[in-house]
Design a protein around this motif. Sequence first.
Motif, PDB file in Angstrom:
ATOM      1  N   ARG A  24       0.842  -1.206   0.000  1.00  0.00           N
ATOM      2  CA  ARG A  24       0.000   0.000   0.000  1.00  0.00           C
ATOM      3  C   ARG A  24       0.877   1.255   0.000  1.00  0.00           C
ATOM      4  NH1 ARG A  24      -1.648   3.386   4.037  1.00  0.00           N
ATOM      5  NH2 ARG A  24      -3.593   4.513   3.640  1.00  0.00           N
ATOM      6  N   THR A  59      -5.948   9.763   2.899  1.00  0.00           N
ATOM      7  CA  THR A  59      -4.607  10.287   3.204  1.00  0.00           C
ATOM      8  C   THR A  59      -3.770  10.467   1.942  1.00  0.00           C
ATOM      9  OG1 THR A  59      -3.681   8.095   3.637  1.00  0.00           O
ATOM     10  CG2 THR A  59      -4.598   9.281   5.521  1.00  0.00           C
ATOM     11  N   ARG A  60      -3.975   9.593   0.935  1.00  0.00           N
ATOM     12  CA  ARG A  60      -3.153   9.742  -0.281  1.00  0.00           C
ATOM     13  C   ARG A  60      -3.577  10.983  -1.063  1.00  0.00           C
ATOM     14  NH1 ARG A  60      -4.322   4.122  -2.829  1.00  0.00           N
ATOM     15  NH2 ARG A  60      -4.842   3.763  -0.664  1.00  0.00           N
TER      16      ARG A  60
HETATM   17  N1  UDP Z   1      -6.134   2.972   7.542  1.00  0.00           N
HETATM   18  C1  UDP Z   1      -5.672   2.521   8.762  1.00  0.00           C
HETATM   19  N2  UDP Z   1      -4.550   1.732   8.791  1.00  0.00           N
HETATM   20  C2  UDP Z   1      -3.876   1.377   7.661  1.00  0.00           C
HETATM   21  C3  UDP Z   1      -4.346   1.849   6.427  1.00  0.00           C
HETATM   22  C4  UDP Z   1      -5.472   2.643   6.397  1.00  0.00           C
HETATM   23  O1  UDP Z   1      -6.252   2.826   9.799  1.00  0.00           O
HETATM   24  O2  UDP Z   1      -2.872   0.665   7.746  1.00  0.00           O
HETATM   25  C5  UDP Z   1      -7.330   3.832   7.509  1.00  0.00           C
HETATM   26  C6  UDP Z   1      -6.943   5.302   7.460  1.00  0.00           C
HETATM   27  O3  UDP Z   1      -7.921   6.076   8.134  1.00  0.00           O
HETATM   28  C7  UDP Z   1      -6.998   5.579   5.993  1.00  0.00           C
HETATM   29  C8  UDP Z   1      -8.221   4.772   5.601  1.00  0.00           C
HETATM   30  O4  UDP Z   1      -8.077   3.570   6.337  1.00  0.00           O
HETATM   31  O5  UDP Z   1      -7.115   6.957   5.718  1.00  0.00           O
HETATM   32  C9  UDP Z   1      -8.351   4.448   4.140  1.00  0.00           C
HETATM   33  O6  UDP Z   1      -7.192   3.789   3.708  1.00  0.00           O
HETATM   34  P1  UDP Z   1      -6.830   3.625   2.179  1.00  0.00           P
HETATM   35  O7  UDP Z   1      -5.845   2.513   2.078  1.00  0.00           O
HETATM   36  O8  UDP Z   1      -8.055   3.564   1.367  1.00  0.00           O
HETATM   37  O9  UDP Z   1      -6.017   4.971   1.842  1.00  0.00           O
HETATM   38  P2  UDP Z   1      -6.401   6.502   1.947  1.00  0.00           P
HETATM   39  O10 UDP Z   1      -7.884   6.644   1.772  1.00  0.00           O
HETATM   40  O11 UDP Z   1      -5.952   6.976   3.291  1.00  0.00           O
HETATM   41  O12 UDP Z   1      -5.639   7.137   0.839  1.00  0.00           O
END
Ligand code: UDP
Length: 252
Positions: free
Chosen positions: A87, A126-127
């Motif tokens: 990821r 977050t990304r």
């Molecule tokens: N998240 C978490 N632990 C992890 C990865 C993700 O708690 O190891 C949570 C975090 O709030 C994140 C959300 O899951 O923002 C969604 O993760 P995703 O992989 O979809 O990425 P993001 O939306 O942050 O780009």
Amino acid sequence: MSRIDGRKNDELRPVKFTRNYTKHAQGSVLVEMGETKVICTAMIEDKVPPFLKNTGKGWITAEYSMLPSSTQTRKIRESSRGKIDGRTQEIQRLIGRALRSVVDLNAIGERTIWVDCDVIQADGGTRTASITGAFVALVDAANILLENGSLKRMPLKNFVSAISIGIVEGKYLLDLCYEEDSKAKVDMNIVMTDKEEFIEVQGTGEEAPFSKSDLMELLTLAEKGNAALIEMQKEVLGELASKVLGPTEETT
Ligand code: UDP
């Protein structure tokens, strides 16, 4: 019915950029999208990776990480496990591609700009917050090169921002928080420029396949979200915003 946090379906979370957030990086921005908070820094190094040596071209590279206490249950540091997970790899490559797409790499000369996105609090997206905040940090770093006479003009061709969208309980939603993200049947991340062009479209309907009309609805929401984010980037950059140029012919 409104959303968990009372927003309308097409409403962004409150967005805040704090420039010059830390001392040492040439560009440093805290970006907040609701409860998601990311520190984005841009640091300039006067050398390039081996494949660009003697080409006159520069490079932008990005790293992404989440602090152990940024998530609901402690996230083990990747450095203590000795490897970067898939990821993280995917996200840092996405951030790097997004930023390189708006930078004239010839114009920055043989330099690398290191962009680091460190999530201090994660609540979904977050990304996308990283890309939106990192762009502002990049403008600040590029401006240092301009001000100290290392560059003749701003090496940025466009603004870039990113936003998440998804289908949650049958509704098309903009800018998902974690609770929504975890219930989403379809979720997407869309990277766009100020010219309303797409840089990257990432989407998955793993839990429920989506139709072309779903896709169009979601892209329309993303367009709206990104346009608003770019307006906010312009506002926080003030007079620097006008230095971000459109494509020019003088560079090849
Ligand atoms: N998240 C978490 N632990 C992890 C990865 C993700 O708690 O190891 C949570 C975090 O709030 C994140 C959300 O899951 O923002 C969604 O993760 P995703 O992989 O979809 O990425 P993001 O939306 O942050 O780009």
